[in-house]
Design an enzyme around this catalytic site. Sequence first.
Site, PDB file in Angstrom:
ATOM      1  N   GLU A  23       0.778  -1.009   0.007  1.00 48.58           N
ATOM      2  CA  GLU A  23      -0.025  -0.163  -0.005  1.00 48.58           C
ATOM      3  C   GLU A  23       0.773   1.172  -0.082  1.00 48.58           C
ATOM      4  OE1 GLU A  23      -3.051   0.278   2.960  1.00 48.58           O
ATOM      5  OE2 GLU A  23      -3.940  -1.768   2.242  1.00 48.58           O
ATOM      6  N   GLU A  57      -5.104  -8.945   0.956  1.00 46.90           N
ATOM      7  CA  GLU A  57      -5.557  -8.523   2.304  1.00 46.90           C
ATOM      8  C   GLU A  57      -7.266  -8.322   2.419  1.00 46.90           C
ATOM      9  OE1 GLU A  57      -4.041  -4.931   4.574  1.00 46.90           O
ATOM     10  OE2 GLU A  57      -1.978  -5.644   4.479  1.00 46.90           O
TER      11      GLU A  57
HETATM   12  C1  FCB Z   1      -4.175  -1.999   5.645  1.00 47.44           C
HETATM   13  C2  FCB Z   1      -2.680  -2.238   6.185  1.00 47.44           C
HETATM   14  C3  FCB Z   1      -2.703  -3.624   7.165  1.00 47.44           C
HETATM   15  C4  FCB Z   1      -4.002  -3.178   8.032  1.00 47.44           C
HETATM   16  C5  FCB Z   1      -5.095  -3.179   7.604  1.00 47.44           C
HETATM   17  C6  FCB Z   1      -6.342  -3.043   8.544  1.00 47.44           C
HETATM   18  O1  FCB Z   1      -4.073  -0.694   5.024  1.00 47.44           O
HETATM   19  O2  FCB Z   1      -1.966  -2.854   5.006  1.00 47.44           O
HETATM   20  O3  FCB Z   1      -1.330  -3.318   7.898  1.00 47.44           O
HETATM   21  O4  FCB Z   1      -3.544  -2.142   9.096  1.00 47.44           O
HETATM   22  O5  FCB Z   1      -5.094  -2.161   6.760  1.00 47.44           O
END
Ligand code: FCB
Length: 481
Positions: free
Chosen positions: A170, A382
Amino acid sequence: MTAANGALEFPEGFAWGSATAAYQIEGAASIDGKGPSVWDTFSHAPGNVRGGDTGDIACDSYHRYREDVALMASLGLKAYRFSISWPRVQPGGRGPANSKGLDYYRALLDELAEHGIEATATLYHWDLPQELQDDGGWPVRETAQRFAEYVAICAEALGDRVARWITLNEPQVVANNGYRHGQHAPGLRDAAAAAAATHHLLLAHGLATQVLRDVGAAEVGITLDLHPIRVLGNGRAADGNGRAGDSDDLAADLESARLITDAMVNGIFLEPVLNGRYPVHAPAAMLPAPALIADGDLETIAQRMDFLGINYYSPVFLRTGDPCDLRRNEEPARCAVPGVVEYRPDELERTTMGWLVDADGLHEILLEVSRQAPGLPLYITENGRSAEDYVNPLGEVDDIERVRYLHTHLEAAARAIKDGVRLAGYFVWSLLDNFEWAWGYQKRFGIVFVDFGTQRRILKSSARFYSDVVRANAVPSLPVS
Ligand code: FCB
């Protein structure tokens, strides 16, 4: 794809995993030669993190990784996405490797291999060595070069055990939250620094990809957080509370707001890595000054990738409104198009982070990226939610909101595959409750509950649900029974 009982099946060999990040789980912040990162510095400065929490101990996974790998194995997980702490490997961000730091990752990788769990290693999940920040950090070009050198060390020492490399996690959040708005480390509020950081993060990705290719690394990609941008037709102008105006003009404003917001949130990193150019709709202030872009940079940035990692949490909604006279659920639009606001529809559930829950957004973003990068394998690196989890009198954590969330999002992922998306894996965020950046330990995202006082781990209901999905390689049909 659909079994007789209505379950949606996933392709054979689908990488079912969980994800974590070094600073959020490892602890051991200054042990075995590890240097400080910007997050050590930031979390120790009063006022930056809720409750004054730091990652000093976190889940203590530096010492408990065997237990954590055993937990994953007990759930039948096939893959683990973790991140390597740069200042553990190179305490000051340059120079020779700290062998004890590498030993930790070798041991973790051996443990994963012993349990038949494939390793996906993220090389940068936000913990820049503090010394590099002292020399300017990501706004300085040199940092990209330093990153390539660090990646060479990791590739050489760990390459035989890592199935998949993710260069950066990110970068949009690093540039915006770290350098533009300051709610993340290093806590700067400097638009020019953020724009320069954007370019150097991208360059770091390109250089790292080259380094990994040179040593014959298996699979290389980047992880971006992507958000579908939705326009709501029934803004305030429609009910007489908003500005007056010709409906064609309003529609044109909304469309231009959508294009600009998409460029700011998604395109700013997606377009350079896919196509070697910055998005035309991005506001000039977000783009690096031309003097920062050296000949050949954009070619370096657009290295061929083996996959794209997508972190999906929530969409952005736009509607007509007045940023100087905001109504309930409205916020000023980041695109700053007059007459347009961002909005959170009441119909959508919000998590304890305030993030909207919208599983269709996952389907939408997967299809959109497939359209922009036909044939490129995708991983959801994620996806997950925070919730108000607690241990009940029976000693259980029955996180029904998270079960439902996983169910609907996995169903959306299965639908995307059915619709032709080359989705190769899914990593739930997160394996463990952990240090949630500026929110500290207040927000729980794990499928495993962590009692931070004792470090005891308790499987939540969502872990059992996810385990059933993984073992069946299929998600039961909705609705949840
Ligand atoms: C994302 C991050 C991760 C975590 C999630 C909830 O933006 O990559 O580390 O904090 O959010």
